[in-house]
Design a protein around this motif. Sequence first.
Motif, short mmCIF file in Angstrom:
data_model
loop_
_atom_site.label_atom_id
_atom_site.label_comp_id
_atom_site.label_asym_id
_atom_site.label_seq_id
_atom_site.Cartn_x
_atom_site.Cartn_y
_atom_site.Cartn_z
N LYS A 49 48.10 47.05 50.45
CA LYS A 49 48.17 46.08 51.71
C LYS A 49 47.62 47.21 53.06
N ASP A 50 48.10 48.20 53.12
CA ASP A 50 47.46 49.26 54.23
C ASP A 50 46.04 49.55 53.92
N ASP B 102 43.96 47.46 52.47
CA ASP B 102 43.30 46.33 52.98
C ASP B 102 43.26 46.13 54.54
N ASN B 103 44.19 46.43 55.28
CA ASN B 103 44.42 46.39 56.88
C ASN B 103 43.48 47.32 57.29
N THR B 104 43.39 48.57 56.55
CA THR B 104 42.46 49.84 57.40
C THR B 104 41.07 49.31 57.07
N SER C 115 39.96 46.00 56.70
CA SER C 115 39.73 45.18 57.79
C SER C 115 39.57 45.47 59.22
N GLU C 116 40.45 46.50 59.42
CA GLU C 116 40.15 46.97 60.89
C GLU C 116 38.98 47.97 61.05
#
Length: 199
Positions: free
Chosen positions: A104-105, A107-109, A111-112
């Motif tokens: 998740k982290d 994917d978020n990273t 995405s950011e």
Amino acid sequence: MNSFKSLLFTALCVFSFSILSAQDEDNLSLNEGTIDNQFEYVIQKSNSFQDFKVVKKTWMYDLKAHTMDSLQAIRKSLVDTQAIVDTQASEISELQGNLSNTKKDLDNTISEKDSMSLFGAQMSKSGYSSLMWAIIGILLILLLFFIYRFKNSNAVTRQAKISLAETEEEFEEHRRIALEREQKVRRQLQDEINKQKNS
């Protein structure tokens, strides 16, 4: 001669078989080896009576004790193995949870990393790039349009100035001619007045 060879061969086979059996029996013991070997020892060393085997009680008790010890060791090993399996299962569960959080982290990273903030809204880099190029394109088209309009207006203004200058020249010429005609008419009038006075 053939019968002697076959007799000799048979004797050798029986002799080697008896040696192997004796070695197997020598390997058997009630106090050492596997449970299977201990049972085999009891079966081979016990006395036969009709279809029954007569086994010494001490052997049975020893065999029972060894079997119970083996079962106890297997149970202990099984309990230890189960404890290890349970520990590993909880570690695997924890690692899977950590892996899920890490994914998740990540994917978020990602995405950011692949997005940009524009007026507080997240946009993908490709969308941001497309928007910026579209704005640059629109501004360039507007610049070209205004340059075109300015050149047209400048040409019209220049033409208007030229026309104004020509008109002013014509007006000055007309005024000069009108002034000359007026002066000429006044002279003629003055001449007529003078004539009238003289006559």
